[in-house]
Each structure stands twice: as C-alpha cells, then as structure tokens.
Design a protein around this motif. Structure first.
Motif, PDB file in Angstrom:
ATOM      1  N   ALA A  43     -59.809-112.285 -49.609  1.00 17.09           N
ATOM      2  CA  ALA A  43     -59.330-111.235 -50.515  1.00 17.09           C
ATOM      3  C   ALA A  43     -59.957-109.886 -50.176  1.00 17.09           C
ATOM      4  CB  ALA A  43     -59.638-111.621 -51.961  1.00 17.09           C
ATOM      5  N   TRP A  44     -61.243-109.882 -49.857  1.00 23.79           N
ATOM      6  CA  TRP A  44     -61.904-108.639 -49.487  1.00 23.79           C
ATOM      7  C   TRP A  44     -61.356-108.076 -48.175  1.00 23.79           C
ATOM      8  CZ3 TRP A  44     -64.234-104.444 -50.674  1.00 23.79           C
ATOM      9  CH2 TRP A  44     -64.960-103.725 -49.717  1.00 23.79           C
ATOM     10  N   GLN A  45     -61.081-108.937 -47.217  1.00 28.91           N
ATOM     11  CA  GLN A  45     -60.522-108.476 -45.946  1.00 28.91           C
ATOM     12  C   GLN A  45     -59.113-107.916 -46.130  1.00 28.91           C
ATOM     13  OE1 GLN A  45     -60.970-112.104 -43.672  1.00 28.91           O
ATOM     14  NE2 GLN A  45     -62.846-111.364 -42.666  1.00 28.91           N
ATOM     15  N   ARG A  46     -58.321-108.556 -46.999  1.00 28.67           N
ATOM     16  CA  ARG A  46     -56.984-108.021 -47.265  1.00 28.67           C
ATOM     17  C   ARG A  46     -57.077-106.656 -47.933  1.00 28.67           C
ATOM     18  NH1 ARG A  46     -56.043-113.471 -48.838  1.00 28.67           N
ATOM     19  NH2 ARG A  46     -56.177-112.891 -51.059  1.00 28.67           N
ATOM     20  N   PHE A  50     -56.523-100.679 -48.923  1.00 26.69           N
ATOM     21  CA  PHE A  50     -57.180 -99.372 -48.913  1.00 26.69           C
ATOM     22  C   PHE A  50     -56.585 -98.415 -47.874  1.00 26.69           C
ATOM     23  CE2 PHE A  50     -60.751 -96.412 -48.211  1.00 26.69           C
ATOM     24  CZ  PHE A  50     -60.938 -96.004 -49.513  1.00 26.69           C
ATOM     25  N   PRO A  51     -56.325 -98.841 -46.621  1.00 24.82           N
ATOM     26  CA  PRO A  51     -55.720 -97.901 -45.668  1.00 24.82           C
ATOM     27  C   PRO A  51     -54.332 -97.417 -46.085  1.00 24.82           C
ATOM     28  CG  PRO A  51     -56.712 -99.742 -44.514  1.00 24.82           C
ATOM     29  CD  PRO A  51     -56.701-100.103 -45.958  1.00 24.82           C
ATOM     30  N   LEU A  53     -52.541 -95.115 -58.964  1.00 26.09           N
ATOM     31  CA  LEU A  53     -52.910 -96.088 -57.933  1.00 26.09           C
ATOM     32  C   LEU A  53     -52.107 -97.379 -58.063  1.00 26.09           C
ATOM     33  CD1 LEU A  53     -56.782 -95.575 -57.960  1.00 26.09           C
ATOM     34  CD2 LEU A  53     -55.147 -94.755 -56.258  1.00 26.09           C
ATOM     35  N   TYR A  54     -51.784 -97.771 -59.278  1.00 27.62           N
ATOM     36  CA  TYR A  54     -50.950 -98.961 -59.470  1.00 27.62           C
ATOM     37  C   TYR A  54     -49.551 -98.737 -58.878  1.00 27.62           C
ATOM     38  CZ  TYR A  54     -48.336-102.666 -61.812  1.00 27.62           C
ATOM     39  OH  TYR A  54     -47.528-103.753 -62.080  1.00 27.62           O
ATOM     40  N   SER A  55     -49.019 -97.519 -59.045  1.00 32.58           N
ATOM     41  CA  SER A  55     -47.723 -97.194 -58.443  1.00 32.58           C
ATOM     42  C   SER A  55     -47.803 -97.256 -56.921  1.00 32.58           C
ATOM     43  CB  SER A  55     -47.270 -95.805 -58.893  1.00 32.58           C
ATOM     44  OG  SER A  55     -47.157 -95.746 -60.304  1.00 32.58           O
ATOM     45  N   GLY A  56     -48.917 -96.793 -56.356  1.00 33.60           N
ATOM     46  CA  GLY A  56     -49.089 -96.882 -54.914  1.00 33.60           C
ATOM     47  C   GLY A  56     -49.176 -98.314 -54.420  1.00 33.60           C
ATOM     48  N   LEU A  57     -49.822 -99.172 -55.182  1.00 32.18           N
ATOM     49  CA  LEU A  57     -49.921-100.581 -54.786  1.00 32.18           C
ATOM     50  C   LEU A  57     -48.561-101.268 -54.810  1.00 32.18           C
ATOM     51  CD1 LEU A  57     -53.177-101.735 -56.631  1.00 32.18           C
ATOM     52  CD2 LEU A  57     -52.871-101.337 -54.178  1.00 32.18           C
ATOM     53  N   GLN A  58     -47.693-100.851 -55.726  1.00 31.97           N
ATOM     54  CA  GLN A  58     -46.371-101.456 -55.803  1.00 31.97           C
ATOM     55  C   GLN A  58     -45.529-101.166 -54.564  1.00 31.97           C
ATOM     56  OE1 GLN A  58     -45.096-103.460 -58.558  1.00 31.97           O
ATOM     57  NE2 GLN A  58     -47.323-103.541 -58.727  1.00 31.97           N
ATOM     58  N   ARG A 111     -54.262 -94.664 -48.863  1.00 28.95           N
ATOM     59  CA  ARG A 111     -54.942 -93.379 -48.654  1.00 28.95           C
ATOM     60  C   ARG A 111     -54.130 -92.171 -49.098  1.00 28.95           C
ATOM     61  NH1 ARG A 111     -57.773 -94.371 -42.717  1.00 28.95           N
ATOM     62  NH2 ARG A 111     -59.454 -95.751 -43.459  1.00 28.95           N
ATOM     63  N   PRO A 112     -52.825 -92.071 -48.785  1.00 29.40           N
ATOM     64  CA  PRO A 112     -52.077 -90.900 -49.267  1.00 29.40           C
ATOM     65  C   PRO A 112     -52.063 -90.782 -50.786  1.00 29.40           C
ATOM     66  CG  PRO A 112     -50.867 -92.018 -47.537  1.00 29.40           C
ATOM     67  CD  PRO A 112     -52.001 -92.914 -47.901  1.00 29.40           C
ATOM     68  N   VAL A 113     -51.884 -91.903 -51.472  1.00 33.33           N
ATOM     69  CA  VAL A 113     -51.892 -91.874 -52.936  1.00 33.33           C
ATOM     70  C   VAL A 113     -53.292 -91.557 -53.451  1.00 33.33           C
ATOM     71  CG1 VAL A 113     -51.393 -93.223 -55.009  1.00 33.33           C
ATOM     72  CG2 VAL A 113     -49.989 -93.509 -52.968  1.00 33.33           C
ATOM     73  N   SER A 114     -54.316 -92.098 -52.794  1.00 36.86           N
ATOM     74  CA  SER A 114     -55.684 -91.814 -53.209  1.00 36.86           C
ATOM     75  C   SER A 114     -56.005 -90.330 -53.051  1.00 36.86           C
ATOM     76  CB  SER A 114     -56.668 -92.649 -52.385  1.00 36.86           C
ATOM     77  OG  SER A 114     -56.453 -94.029 -52.573  1.00 36.86           O
ATOM     78  N   ALA A 115     -55.514 -89.723 -51.972  1.00 40.23           N
ATOM     79  CA  ALA A 115     -55.791 -88.304 -51.735  1.00 40.23           C
ATOM     80  C   ALA A 115     -55.205 -87.434 -52.833  1.00 40.23           C
ATOM     81  CB  ALA A 115     -55.247 -87.894 -50.368  1.00 40.23           C
ATOM     82  N   ILE A 116     -53.956 -87.674 -53.197  1.00 36.84           N
ATOM     83  CA  ILE A 116     -53.340 -86.849 -54.245  1.00 36.84           C
ATOM     84  C   ILE A 116     -53.955 -87.156 -55.602  1.00 36.84           C
ATOM     85  CG2 ILE A 116     -51.459 -88.448 -54.745  1.00 36.84           C
ATOM     86  CD1 ILE A 116     -51.279 -84.603 -54.577  1.00 36.84           C
ATOM     87  N   THR A 117     -54.393 -88.391 -55.824  1.00 35.81           N
ATOM     88  CA  THR A 117     -55.066 -88.729 -57.086  1.00 35.81           C
ATOM     89  C   THR A 117     -56.380 -87.976 -57.220  1.00 35.81           C
ATOM     90  OG1 THR A 117     -54.076 -90.940 -57.020  1.00 35.81           O
ATOM     91  CG2 THR A 117     -55.967 -90.622 -58.475  1.00 35.81           C
TER      92      THR A 117
END
Length: 335
Positions: free
Chosen positions: A239-242, A248-249, A217-222, A252-258
């Motif tokens: 911060a929550w809105q960002r 989060f949107p 997930l850290y790699s996805g955020l980068q 999603r692809p990185v979250s799915a494979i994780t």
C-alpha cells in the motif's frame, strides 16, 4: 493570332497588373472559368454576443479588483489622514510609507509570525487532508455521510468558527482544559499566554482549512485510473509503495493548486486571529493581516499609508507565488 487570343492576353495582363481579379471570358468551346472564392465575413452579431458575455466579468474585475488595488497602491504612496480623505489633498510621499514599516520594530515579529502561521497551517492541512482523501477513496457504507460531516467546518461562517474555538480554548471554562484536567494535565493559557497564542490560532485555522484540502485532493484521486493500482497490486506492491509511486506523483498538479490556493487564503487570514487574540498578547500572534488593520483602523490616529503598504506586501507575496506556479505549469506542459 486571332481576336480571341488578344482578348485573353488583355484580361491576363490586367489581372497581373494588380487590377480586379476577374476571370477571363472563356474561348469559344473552352472550359468554364473557375469562380474566385471570397473570404466569408464574420457576422458582427457574434462579436457583440462575445462582448456581451465578457462585459459582466470585465466590470466585476474592474470594480472589485482593479480599482481597490489602485486605491490601495495610491494610499501607500501618499500621506493620508482623516482630513485628507475629506479634502483630498494628501501629499505624495513615494516609498516613505514602505521605509516606515520596514524600520518599525513590529515588522520583524509580524513577518516571523506570518511565515510560521502560513507554513504550519499549509503543511498540516495538506497532510491531514491527503490522509483523509486516501481514506475516503476506499468506498465503504458511510463514506459519503462522513465526507459531508467533514465539510461542516468549511461551511460555517468564520466568526462562528473563531468564536467557538475561543470558547473551547478559554483558560477557565474551556472544554480543552477540562479534558486536559481529566487526564491529569494542568490548565494551559491558550489565548492569554505569549507562548501559546500563535499555536492556538494555528490550530483553529487548520481545523477550518482541512475540509478544503480534503475535497480538492479527493477529486484528484478520483481521476487516477484504478487499473494502475490493480497492476501494481498484481506486481506485489504494498500500500505504501502504491501511494509513493502512483498516488503522490499523479496527484502533484492537484497538490500544487491546493497549496497555492491555501497559501493565498492563509496569508490574508484576519477574522480568526482578531476574534481569538486580536494579535496579542504583546503582539505574540500579530501577522501582516492584523498589523495592517491595526495601523489603519486600530489606533486613535490612523496610519492609512503604512497600513496600505503592509497590505501591498501581502498582495505582492501572493502574486509572486502565483506567477511561480504558472511558470512551473508552463514548463511542465512544454516538457
């Protein structure tokens, strides 16, 4: 009509009749013929090179994946015993082994434990891993050092991690009960109580799986452009809105494979449960993985066929989720 015209017509008719496509000789004083381009042949050396690169992967998949899956399927469709392995005369029984495990009293508890163990581990690992990834995405002095320390549980051998948690959760001399006693809470029978054994192995598995979620997930955020966060901040987004509308949107692809890889890993977890509780007490922490091992190797009279059938259920479950992920990715690309 002179001889030159007859010669040109003869060559033109031969080309139209399906003969060799040779250009007609030019008339005296006419333009030079355009040569017919030939399709270049692909060099055979390149084909052999491609097969040479594919050969190691093909052999590896055939030896370590295809053949074991075939043998496991064959085991689940025959009545194998110890004698059958030596003499090779196991009778074909079809789906009898699958009917046996479906009617086994241990099937329903093992199914429930597998679902609870998998879902709880995945959700908590993902939430903690995502929170840590967002935290470390903000650069500070000790960011790299702390990320490296969080990888230690993932790098340790599973037998070491499971043994460590077994010692920490020991009812008499564990550090967890000692800490609870220091704050006035009585000892908890983590590994010997049917009410706590499943929770104990879930805690240990979460601790081991969080670093994997953190890294991916850290790699996805980068990969998310920082300009999006700057524009959102200028528009007054909190911060929550960002996080809700950008992080989060786009993650999603990185979250799915994780989650998919975590699901496949969690379904086959055996070492942690077997070392800590052996599926007990009273089968309170038995999952399909430990049940399959117990059927095949944990009894005086091994039931190889039913044990292989339980293992195949895990394989089919992981395959179904993998196919659903591939289909979802394909729809996303098409849209």
């Amino acid at each position: 009509m002179n001889d030159t015209t007859h010669l040109a017509d003869r060559h033109t008719g031969r080309a139209r009749g399906g003969g060799a496509a040779t250009a007609a000789p030019p008339a005296p004083g006419g333009p030079s013929p355009v040569p017919v381009a030939k399709r270049p042949r692909r060099p055979r050396s390149g084909q052999w090179t491609a097969w040479g690169f594919l050969a190691p992967v093909t052999v590896y998949l055939a030896v370590f994946y295809a053949y074991p899956l075939y043998r496991n399927l064959d085991l689940s469709l025959r009545d194998y015993t110890v004698r059958s392995f030596v003499e090779g005369d196991a009778p074909f029984t079809g789906l009898a082994n699958y009917r046996t495990i479906l009617h086994d009293p241990a099937f329903e508890p093992a199914l429930i434990h597998t679902v609870v163990f998998t879902v709880a581990s995945l959700l908590v690992q993902y939430v903690i891993g995502l929170a840590l990834a967002v935290f470390f995405n903000q650069y500070f002095r000790l960011s790299a050092t702390l990320r490296a320390l969080f990888l230690v549980p993932w790098l340790l051998p599973l037998i070491v991690s499971a043994s460590t948690w077994s010692w920490m959760l020991n009812s008499d001399s564990g550090v967890v009960n000692a800490a609870l006693h220091a704050v006035g809470i009585g000892p908890v029978q983590w590994l010997t109580s049917p009410s706590w054994s499943l929770a104990s192995v879930i805690i240990a598995n979460i601790w081991i799986g969080v670093p994997f979620n953190l890294v991916v997930l850290y790699s996805g955020l980068q990969a998310i452009p920082a300009a999006l966060y700057e524009a959102a901040a200028l528009d007054g987004a909190s911060a929550w809105q960002r996080f809700r509308h950008i992080t989060f949107p786009l993650l999603r692809p990185v979250s799915a494979i994780t989650l998919l890889l975590g699901l496949i890993y969690t379904l086959k977890v055996f070492d942690i449960i077997w070392i800590m509780t052996k599926g007990g007490p009273a089968d309170s922490s038995t999952t399909f993985a430990t049940w399959s091992y117990r059927l095949g190797f944990g009894n005086l009279v091994p039931a190889f066929g039913p044990g292989a059938a339980v293992g195949n259920l895990l394989v089919v479950t992981a395959l179904c989720f993998g196919l659903l992920h591939v289909r979802a990715q394909r729809k996303q690309h098409l849209s």
